[in-house]
Design a protein around this motif. Structure first.
Motif, PDB file in Angstrom:
ATOM      1  N   HIS A  95       9.865 -42.408  51.411  1.00 60.86           N
ATOM      2  CA  HIS A  95       9.218 -41.642  50.335  1.00 60.86           C
ATOM      3  C   HIS A  95      10.305 -41.063  49.440  1.00 60.86           C
ATOM      4  O   HIS A  95      11.227 -40.390  49.904  1.00 60.86           O
ATOM      5  N   TYR A 102       8.410 -42.727  56.779  1.00 58.29           N
ATOM      6  CA  TYR A 102       7.054 -42.412  57.187  1.00 58.29           C
ATOM      7  C   TYR A 102       6.422 -43.622  57.859  1.00 58.29           C
ATOM      8  O   TYR A 102       6.740 -44.769  57.535  1.00 58.29           O
ATOM      9  N   GLN A 104       2.588 -45.252  58.709  1.00 57.32           N
ATOM     10  CA  GLN A 104       1.195 -45.133  58.296  1.00 57.32           C
ATOM     11  C   GLN A 104       0.386 -46.294  58.855  1.00 57.32           C
ATOM     12  O   GLN A 104       0.669 -47.457  58.564  1.00 57.32           O
ATOM     13  N   PRO A 110       0.041 -40.855  55.966  1.00 58.55           N
ATOM     14  CA  PRO A 110       1.400 -41.114  56.439  1.00 58.55           C
ATOM     15  C   PRO A 110       1.936 -39.957  57.291  1.00 58.55           C
ATOM     16  O   PRO A 110       1.668 -38.785  56.996  1.00 58.55           O
ATOM     17  N   GLN A 111       2.678 -40.311  58.337  1.00 55.24           N
ATOM     18  CA  GLN A 111       3.298 -39.322  59.219  1.00 55.24           C
ATOM     19  C   GLN A 111       4.811 -39.518  59.193  1.00 55.24           C
ATOM     20  O   GLN A 111       5.300 -40.641  59.327  1.00 55.24           O
ATOM     21  N   ALA A 112       5.551 -38.416  59.033  1.00 57.42           N
ATOM     22  CA  ALA A 112       7.012 -38.496  58.948  1.00 57.42           C
ATOM     23  C   ALA A 112       7.595 -38.917  60.294  1.00 57.42           C
ATOM     24  O   ALA A 112       7.243 -38.365  61.343  1.00 57.42           O
TER      25      ALA A 112
END
Length: 646
Positions: A95, A102, A104, A110-112
């Motif tokens: 990102h 991330y 997803q 989305p998750q870091a």
């Protein structure tokens, strides 16, 4: 059809407006295949330059994967590329805002995966058997010191510390897992080389704990450029090398390197960004075949290569440009276009030969009566050599020029300088030709697509060979009666902006010019630029500060007294590659000298403009500038530019 009007060159009314170009255009890049799904990136100027990941399913439905405000873009090497990977429906991406990775899954947020901090990630691959992600990491935690590049692995679950797999050299790219997951291949190089000068291909087996065992160099040196290592489905390592003087395909098995297609053509390209691809493997015929692209004299070809017989069989498609080729069994996906069709994502059925367009960079259609088709030309240049370019004569079905008038000529010097032009439809070029201004797009010495020797014409000669070729191309057309020798102008961005400024300062052929984030002070560039290019000038000019004399002698900012024509400058205020101070120093000197000069700076823009309103302002501003310099009336009103000393 009504007869055409007689009107002076430059005054023709064109349907190809700046509004048409920016509102109807998106950027397309990095296609990928994941099972039966196809993915690509869309840069959307109307969303403030946000880059969105798009997915197309087999039923033809397309949808955005990454939600706003996520912007799929990495800043590794500043130029980025390789910003996402998709594996079995799960996407891993960088990102832009925070440069974190991330994860997803489709239909979720989305998750870091990585912590906040001064790290950047690119060019990844999923190591499924070890449940981890392997990629290039650029570590900026050392503050003012040079960032550190490594190849790392990190867990597919957040919260675990990354592990460094490969370290010790200045640069890394292209980590590639063998099909059985037992080996990793990668490219590496060191200052002062750029990847098109010399790289090395290494391979190592994995230890049981996931670290790498002792590595082995397969190919490459400081004078051999390796590009795109790739494992075939059967586990044979392939790569492209320019050891013959041309980027050709090779494979490595049983400790031996074998040439697969010895040809005076470029199967590779300069590795400016991560994730570039010019070949892949097709197993739909029952045996491993290589689908590849190559360039001969600036023109791209698509072909099927049989590694056993080494027969290269052309694949006929209705396009002249192919980029970012991705191949799976029975199909290929790539970016493509032609002189009459803008860039598109296309799919090729390798069994039937049928080609289908999945997405276009522009849905704008222009009547062919307003489109100038490129003419490949060769022209004599210094030292008895030949240079190359594409010439676009003025064309507008509604107009013809008065008898005896010759058109103004805009010479375009591309960036890089290790880059190249193409025959892809550029509405930005047609913007000029449809108004009655001819364009010459020059592949000066140093450009890609003509072999290593042509690339190396620029070695130690930047600011000389490129300038000579742009000047000689313009003179050639004027002598042929195809351009008005008193209305020759030049523009270019970045390195092309440097060529432009050198041509205006050190030669007296051009009557005006436009610099887009161009270099004016080579010493400032050598002292104040990012890691990837921080030693680039060693090869183009000479080592710094040892050859400070050359840097000063070839910096246009020191010789403004030799400049006697108007110049307009366009600059992003957040440009880290060519800082605004370089343009501003030149503008101030020109103002004090009393020469017509204009300066348009854009907040929030970096190296290259991404926002629709700024792209529009640049095109119209440059046209307005020339209209005032040469005294011709524009067919349409455009926003005026403040020109000092006019």
């Amino acid at each position: 059809m009504p007869s055409s009007q007689v009107a002076a060159y430059g005054t023709w009314k064109s349907p190809i407006t700046s509004d048409l170009i920016v509102t109807g255009t998106i950027g397309l890049s990095q296609a990928a295949l994941d099972g039966e799904d196809i993915y690509w990136l869309e840069l959307r100027p109307t969303e403030a330059g946000r880059t969105v990941l798009v997915r197309r399913t087999p039923d033809g439905q397309t949808s955005d994967v990454t939600p706003a405000p996520f912007n799929v873009r990495t800043r590794v090497h500043e130029y980025g590329g390789g910003a996402y990977v998709v594996h079995q429906g799960t996407v891993y991406f960088s990102h832009f805002a925070d440069q974190r990775l991330y994860r997803q899954t489709l239909g979720s947020e989305p998750q870091a995966l990585t912590p906040e901090g001064k790290w950047r990630y690119a060019n990844g691959v999923v190591d499924a058997s070890r449940q981890r992600f392997i990629c290039v990491r650029e570590d900026h935690t050392a503050g003012e010191q040079e960032p550190v590049n490594t190849i790392i692995s990190l867990s597919l679950e957040a919260g675990q510390e990354p592990k460094i797999l490969v370290t010790g050299n200045d640069f890394y790219s292209s980590p590639r897992l063998s099909p059985d997951g037992s080996h990793l291949a990668w490219l590496t190089w060191n200052h002062p080389n750029m990847p098109w000068d010399g790289t090395e291909l290494w391979v190592a087996a994995f230890n049981p704990d996931g670290s790498l065992a002792e590595s082995e160099k397969v190919a490459g040196s400081i004078a051999e450029s390796i590009f795109q290592p790739e494992w075939s489905p059967s586990g044979i390592l392939h790569f492209i090398s320019d050891r013959s003087g041309w980027w050709n395909l090779y494979r490595w098995q049983n400790g031996q390197i074998e040439a697969l297609c010895d040809r005076a053509a470029e199967f590779g390209e300069p590795q400016w960004v991560f994730g570039q691809s010019t070949y892949g493997f097709d197993t739909s015929t029952g045996s491993e075949q290589i689908i590849c692209t190559y360039v001969e004299k600036g023109t791209t070809h698509l072909a099927r290569l049989n590694p056993t017989t080494q027969e290269l069989q052309p694949i006929t498609i209705p396009y002249t440009v192919v980029r970012g080729l991705q191949v799976a069994a029975g199909q290929a996906v790539f970016l493509t276009g032609s002189p009459t069709e803008s860039l598109a994502i296309a799919r090729l059925d390798l069994v039937t030969g049928e080609t289908s367009v999945l997405q276009r960079s522009s849905h704008v259609t222009v009547d062919p009566g307003y489109l100038s088709e490129p003419q490949a030309i060769e022209f004599p240049t210094e030292n008895g050599l030949t240079a190359y370019a594409f010439f676009y004569p003025p064309k507008n079905q509604d107009y013809q020029a008065p008898g005896g008038e010759k058109p103004p000529l805009l010479v375009k010097s591309h960036g890089g300088p290790t880059a190249g032009t193409s025959t892809l439809l550029s509405l930005s070029i047609q913007y000029w030709t449809s108004r009655g201004i001819a364009v010459l797009d020059v592949d000066y010495g140093g450009s890609t697509g003509y072999g290593r020797a042509y690339r190396e014409r620029l070695k130690g000669q930047w600011g000389i060979v490129d300038v000579d070729d742009c000047v000689n191309g313009a003179r050639f057309l004027a002598e042929q009666g195809l351009a008005d020798g008193d209305r020759l102008v030049i523009d270019g961005g970045s390195a092309g902006g440097y060529t432009t400024l050198c041509a205006l300062v050190f030669r007296d052929v051009f009557k005006a010019g436009a610099s887009y984030y161009g270099v004016s002070d080579l010493e400032a560039l050598a002292r104040d630029t990012h890691k990837f290019e921080s030693r680039y000038l060693d090869g183009l000019i000479g080592p710094y500060p040892e050859r400070q004399d050359l840097y000063q002698a070839r910096s246009p900012v020191h010789f403004c007294d030799q400049l006697s024509c108007p110049v307009i400058f366009f600059q992003g205020l957040e440009d880290k590659i060519v800082p605004p101070s370089q343009a501003e120093a030149m503008v101030n000197v020109l103002k004090s000298k009393g020469l017509p000069v204009a300066y348009i700076a854009f907040e929030g823009e970096q190296h290259g403009f991404r926002k629709a309103e700024n792209i529009k302002r640049s095109l119209d501003g440059e046209l307005y500038f020339y209209s005032r310099v040469f005294g011709f009336e524009l067919a349409d009103a455009v926003e005026p530019v403040a020109i000092a000393n006019l």
